[in-house]
Design an enzyme around this catalytic site. Structure first.
Site, PDB file in Angstrom:
ATOM      1  N   ASN A  37      -1.959 138.696  45.475  1.00  0.00           N
ATOM      2  CA  ASN A  37      -0.643 138.068  46.700  1.00  0.00           C
ATOM      3  C   ASN A  37      -0.872 136.199  46.492  1.00  0.00           C
ATOM      4  O   ASN A  37       0.640 135.823  47.113  1.00  0.00           O
ATOM      5  CB  ASN A  37      -2.436 138.035  48.041  1.00  0.00           C
ATOM      6  CG  ASN A  37      -2.264 139.592  48.282  1.00  0.00           C
ATOM      7  OD1 ASN A  37      -4.126 139.281  48.673  1.00  0.00           O
ATOM      8  ND2 ASN A  37      -1.979 140.215  48.136  1.00  0.00           N
ATOM      9  N   LEU A  38      -1.517 135.776  45.804  1.00  0.00           N
ATOM     10  CA  LEU A  38      -1.055 134.177  45.721  1.00  0.00           C
ATOM     11  C   LEU A  38       0.432 133.305  45.583  1.00  0.00           C
ATOM     12  O   LEU A  38       0.287 132.852  45.976  1.00  0.00           O
ATOM     13  CB  LEU A  38      -2.066 133.962  44.795  1.00  0.00           C
ATOM     14  CG  LEU A  38      -3.843 134.223  44.674  1.00  0.00           C
ATOM     15  CD1 LEU A  38      -4.810 133.747  43.457  1.00  0.00           C
ATOM     16  CD2 LEU A  38      -4.452 133.662  45.862  1.00  0.00           C
ATOM     17  N   GLN A  39       1.204 134.475  44.661  1.00  0.00           N
ATOM     18  CA  GLN A  39       2.208 133.198  44.822  1.00  0.00           C
ATOM     19  C   GLN A  39       3.165 133.876  46.086  1.00  0.00           C
ATOM     20  O   GLN A  39       3.923 132.883  45.687  1.00  0.00           O
ATOM     21  CB  GLN A  39       2.894 134.972  43.703  1.00  0.00           C
ATOM     22  CG  GLN A  39       4.442 135.409  43.771  1.00  0.00           C
ATOM     23  CD  GLN A  39       4.684 136.534  45.131  1.00  0.00           C
ATOM     24  OE1 GLN A  39       4.177 136.779  45.827  1.00  0.00           O
ATOM     25  NE2 GLN A  39       5.983 136.580  45.072  1.00  0.00           N
ATOM     26  N   ARG A  40       2.667 134.188  47.162  1.00  0.00           N
ATOM     27  CA  ARG A  40       3.312 134.016  48.606  1.00  0.00           C
ATOM     28  C   ARG A  40       2.649 133.308  49.503  1.00  0.00           C
ATOM     29  O   ARG A  40       2.823 133.152  50.517  1.00  0.00           O
ATOM     30  CB  ARG A  40       3.884 135.111  48.525  1.00  0.00           C
ATOM     31  CG  ARG A  40       3.550 136.166  48.769  1.00  0.00           C
ATOM     32  CD  ARG A  40       3.911 137.348  49.188  1.00  0.00           C
ATOM     33  NE  ARG A  40       3.275 138.978  49.595  1.00  0.00           N
ATOM     34  CZ  ARG A  40       2.828 139.123  48.846  1.00  0.00           C
ATOM     35  NH1 ARG A  40       3.063 138.803  47.509  1.00  0.00           N
ATOM     36  NH2 ARG A  40       1.927 140.460  49.185  1.00  0.00           N
ATOM     37  N   LYS A  53      -9.069 138.023  54.008  1.00  0.00           N
ATOM     38  CA  LYS A  53      -8.176 136.962  54.519  1.00  0.00           C
ATOM     39  C   LYS A  53      -8.769 136.183  54.820  1.00  0.00           C
ATOM     40  O   LYS A  53      -8.201 134.644  54.936  1.00  0.00           O
ATOM     41  CB  LYS A  53      -6.840 137.587  54.070  1.00  0.00           C
ATOM     42  CG  LYS A  53      -6.399 138.590  53.255  1.00  0.00           C
ATOM     43  CD  LYS A  53      -5.022 139.138  53.417  1.00  0.00           C
ATOM     44  CE  LYS A  53      -4.904 138.861  51.980  1.00  0.00           C
ATOM     45  NZ  LYS A  53      -2.889 139.610  52.118  1.00  0.00           N
ATOM     46  N   ASN A  98       4.135 145.969  58.230  1.00  0.00           N
ATOM     47  CA  ASN A  98       3.998 147.718  58.400  1.00  0.00           C
ATOM     48  C   ASN A  98       4.935 147.941  59.711  1.00  0.00           C
ATOM     49  O   ASN A  98       4.525 147.546  60.836  1.00  0.00           O
ATOM     50  CB  ASN A  98       3.221 148.004  58.117  1.00  0.00           C
ATOM     51  CG  ASN A  98       1.827 148.025  58.728  1.00  0.00           C
ATOM     52  OD1 ASN A  98       2.124 148.556  60.180  1.00  0.00           O
ATOM     53  ND2 ASN A  98       0.792 147.048  58.635  1.00  0.00           N
ATOM     54  N   CYS A 155       6.290 144.576  50.749  1.00  0.00           N
ATOM     55  CA  CYS A 155       6.021 142.817  50.079  1.00  0.00           C
ATOM     56  C   CYS A 155       5.087 143.820  48.393  1.00  0.00           C
ATOM     57  O   CYS A 155       5.787 143.633  47.774  1.00  0.00           O
ATOM     58  CB  CYS A 155       6.036 142.662  50.488  1.00  0.00           C
ATOM     59  SG  CYS A 155       7.209 141.639  52.003  1.00  0.00           S
ATOM     60  N   CYS A 307      24.545 157.943  57.222  1.00  0.00           N
ATOM     61  CA  CYS A 307      23.571 156.279  57.765  1.00  0.00           C
ATOM     62  C   CYS A 307      24.535 155.816  56.263  1.00  0.00           C
ATOM     63  O   CYS A 307      25.489 155.904  55.782  1.00  0.00           O
ATOM     64  CB  CYS A 307      22.476 157.081  57.501  1.00  0.00           C
ATOM     65  SG  CYS A 307      21.645 157.594  55.603  1.00  0.00           S
TER      66      CYS A 307
END
Ligand SMILES: [Zn+2]
Length: 350
Positions: A37-40, A53, A98, A155, A307
């Site tokens: 998670n830490l990258q963003r 969190k 989501n 993500c 589509c």
């Protein structure tokens, strides 16, 4: 104000709103901090790995501004608790990842008369809007039906460039501040889309849908608790296998259109996609309305669904079959992207 999600988008929201001195910030999230998670999610650090969190975010907010009152909810927002929690706040920012949560936040905000400051992103693209049913369109007006489950990875699965949530979440914080202080030109009725890879901005005007089930003239969703968000978003049941659906090649469809063949073409793409390019001769029916509107189709002629990539059109065919429709149904193989490749070079690929 309430932030739904303490991840990539929730990070700049919490940081800037804390720094701005927003009196009370609520944060709801049931995840724990993971290394990936830490990258963003720069509100969390390496020391926070394994912690909830919301606890880590609260510490960071207090570090930035100890005067801010922080309420944490270490849980998922659900149809059962949404009204209770959201009713405590004036402004809600949807920083979730989501579709069930997005519809849930939208619907609860619409019913309670609160603004839903929306942000979402995928890989290199993000979008921001303010869905405020009392003053403009809501998320359901824009997206009457979710994309088929599994087609749009999160993500965590699809990946996202770390800077993107910083940009999108900061824009959300900007909208929240304007809503709190009043004034400025807010994003009600507009969607701003940002392409970080090509560095391009686009703006779409969006309109209220009179048939919207939550904010339209004949509201059909009146109780959040009665609506099954997971089921609506296709997460509890897997649709039939794709292989049973018959496809039609783009060139074949073009030939039949040119020859004036009796054929019905249904475009099931989203409003923002149709804003980029309309498909020739097509009638628009969102997948979510197919079952209800199947009598608009002539079951003696071929119906072709269109589509972007030929996947949602398969879902459309399966949806109608499950609803008992017996006429001939096809999907345009490869969708509008294949159409652009094989038939109309000027048709935009997006
Ligand atoms: Zn609506």
């Amino acid at each position: 104000m309430l932030i739904v999600g303490a991840g990539g988008l929730g990070t700049p929201l919490a940081q800037y709103l804390a720094a701005a001195g927003v009196g009370t910030i609520g944060i709801i999230d049931n995840d724990e901090v993971e290394e990936s998670n830490l990258q963003r999610q720069v509100i969390h650090g390496t020391r926070d790995i394994g912690r909830p969190k919301v606890a880590s975010a609260k510490d960071s907010i207090k570090q930035i501004n100890p005067l801010v009152k922080v309420e944490t909810y270490n849980m998922r927002l659900t149809a059962e608790n949404a009204e209770n929690i959201i009713s405590e706040y004036d402004v809600v920012a949807d920083a979730s990842d989501n579709y069930p949560t997005r519809y849930l936040v939208n619907d609860t905000c619409a019913l309670l008369g609160k603004p839903d400051v929306f942000g979402a992103m995928y890989q290199f693209e993000g979008q921001v809007s303010v869905y405020y049913a009392e003053h403009g369109p809501c998320f359901r007006c824009m997206y009457p039906a979710p994309p088929p489950a599994g087609l749009v990875p999160s993500c965590a699965m699809g990946g996202v460039v770390g800077v993107l949530p910083g940009v999108i979440g900061t824009l959300q914080a900007n909208e929240v501040i304007k809503l709190i202080v009043g004034g400025g030109k807010n994003l009600i009725g507009r969607v701003v889309a940002f392409d970080a890879w090509n560095l391009k901005w686009r703006e779409l005007k969006i309109h209220k849908n009179d048939n919207c089930p939550i904010c339209g003239k004949n509201r059909t969703i009146t109780e959040i608790e009665d609506f099954d968000y997971e089921d609506f978003c296709g997460l509890t049941q897997q649709k039939e296998e794709e292989s049973e659906v018959e496809g039609i090649e783009p060139k074949e469809l073009k030939r039949r259109i040119d020859e004036g063949d009796k054929i019905t073409i249904i475009d099931v793409r989203e409003p923002h996609e149709r804003a980029i390019a309309k498909f020739p001769e097509a009638k628009v029916i969102p997948i979510g309305q197919l079952e209800r509107r199947q009598k608009e189709l002539d079951d003696t002629v071929d119906t072709v669904f269109v589509c972007k990539e030929g996947k949602r059109s398969i879902l459309a065919v399966n949806t109608l079959r499950e609803a008992g429709y017996t006429g001939p149904l096809y999907n345009l193989k490869g969708g509008t992207n294949a159409w652009a490749r094989e038939v109309d070079k000027d048709f935009p690929v997006y």
